[in-house]
Enzyme design. Structure first.
Site, PDB file in Angstrom:
ATOM      1  N   ASP A  75       0.821  -1.218   0.000  1.00 51.45           N
ATOM      2  CA  ASP A  75       0.000   0.000   0.000  1.00 51.45           C
ATOM      3  C   ASP A  75       0.849   1.260   0.000  1.00 51.45           C
ATOM      4  OD1 ASP A  75       0.756  -0.624   2.704  1.00 51.45           O
ATOM      5  OD2 ASP A  75      -0.740   0.802   3.427  1.00 51.45           O
ATOM      6  N   GLU A 129      -0.047  -1.195   5.586  1.00 53.04           N
ATOM      7  CA  GLU A 129       0.955  -0.795   6.580  1.00 53.04           C
ATOM      8  C   GLU A 129       0.828   0.668   6.951  1.00 53.04           C
ATOM      9  OE1 GLU A 129       4.878   0.801   7.964  1.00 53.04           O
ATOM     10  OE2 GLU A 129       3.727   1.347   6.173  1.00 53.04           O
TER      11      GLU A 129
END
Length: 357
Positions: A75, A129
């Site tokens: 991400d 994350e």
């Protein structure tokens, strides 16, 4: 969509970085990139591949004496007029170039091109994350499939500008509250101003001397800062309540309980409420794979100033380090970029470390 991660792209960490950057994957929108990664890995005969949510794990099972982990998050933070990628000389610009699709490219490139590593390797390509921990792919895997995480050593491919950053700081968020008595601002002497009372909290922070700690040759500098203030009722009312949000970054030789005790000591006399905390991680330099990795890098490690998922591995007794090509100072920056030479150098370092003699 047609998978852009072709064999030609997978063979080149630079081309692979750009292809990954050009798959938009803002946190909680990682399905497309996870699908592409999973499709690639399921076609690699020397790997066994699993998926949990939008986290993809692949592993070798060669019967080696030790297992290492290479882990990178898929991400990014929200786009900021920096998508898709672009090239300017030796620099690749775009959201995620530094944090951390260039690191993800390392792991994916090695997973596909290195069938006979000197250790068994587990590769993690994980989701979320950059946002709250409850969404984090490694956190979710630890709950559902903890055996996937078992290893002797782990490398988080976070941006470190090609330097090994060992361990990480712990982090703690808290709210320091001051109270007063409401009154009309025209007759303020009838009240007690809670915002004014917060001045002492800010003064203590301004006077605070950050502790410096050296662990296994790595320096960690702590920090305690006000990051937000809430207070006030109306434009003509003396406020009776004020909250100062404080972020404390502490060295990994302190537990969260010890960090909280220190925080309460600093703000003695005030109401303190801890809202979130996460332990740090020690340097993790003693494991044999770690020593061999440092030898491959050829430079002394430094302490990680910040929190990363190495702490999740440390909590399981697995030593872990941070290593990646991106500049951490460019993470989340609208001008985020990575140097092509750093990608190539780091890929060569990891190959030198993992390739069988």
């Amino acid at each position: 969509m047609e998978n852009p991660l072709t064999p030609e792209v997978l063979a080149d960490p630079v081309a692979l970085t750009r292809a990954l950057v050009d798959i938009e994957s803002v946190s909680l929108n990682e399905k497309a990139i996870a699908d592409c990664v999973e499709e690639v890995l399921r076609g690699v005969p020397h790997l066994t591949t699993y998926r949990h949510g939008n986290t993809v794990m692949a592993r070798t099972d060669l019967g080696r004496d030790q297992r290492v982990v290479l882990a990178g998050h898929l991400d990014t933070v929200p786009l900021n007029n920096n998508f898709p990628s672009s090239m300017r000389g030796d620099l690749m610009y775009g959201c995620g170039t530094s944090d951390m699709k260039s690191g993800v490219a390392y792991a994916l490139h090695l997973a596909v091109t290195l069938p006979d590593p000197r250790y068994d390797v587990t590769y993690f390509f994980y989701e979320a994350e950059e946002i709250e921990s409850r969404y984090n792919g490694l956190f979710l895997v630890a709950e559902a499939h903890p055996e996937w995480l078992e290893a002797d050593f782990a490398v988080l491919l976070e941006p470190t500008y090609g330097i090994v950053e060992a361990g990480c700081q712990g982090t703690m968020r808290s709210v320091v509250t001051t109270t007063g008595v409401r009154a009309h601002s025209a007759r303020s002497w009838h009240g007690v101003n809670a915002i004014h009372a917060a001045g002492e909290v800010l003064d203590r922070l301004a006077r605070y001397e950050a502790r410096r700690v050296t662990i296994d040759g790595c320096d960690y500098r702590e920090g305690m800062n006000a990051v937000r203030i809430h207070g006030g009722v109306a434009g003509n009312v003396v406020p009776d309540h004020c909250e100062v949000e404080v972020n404390y970054r502490f060295a990994p030789d302190r537990t969260p309980a010890e960090a909280e005790a220190h925080l309460r000591e600093v703000f003695a006399g005030f109401e303190v409420r801890v809202t979130d905390s996460a332990a740090g991680a020690p340097p993790g330099l003693e494991a044999a794979p770690a020593r061999e990795f440092l030898a491959a890098v050829g430079a002394a490690p430094i302490g990680k100033l910040g929190w990363t998922d190495v702490a999740r591995f440390a909590a399981m007794g697995i030593p872990a380090l941070n290593f990646g090509p991106g500049d951490p100072n460019l993470a989340h920056h609208p001008d985020e970029h990575v140097e092509i030479s750093k990608i190539r150098d780091g890929a060569a370092t990891l190959h030198r470390w993992l390739a069988s003699a």
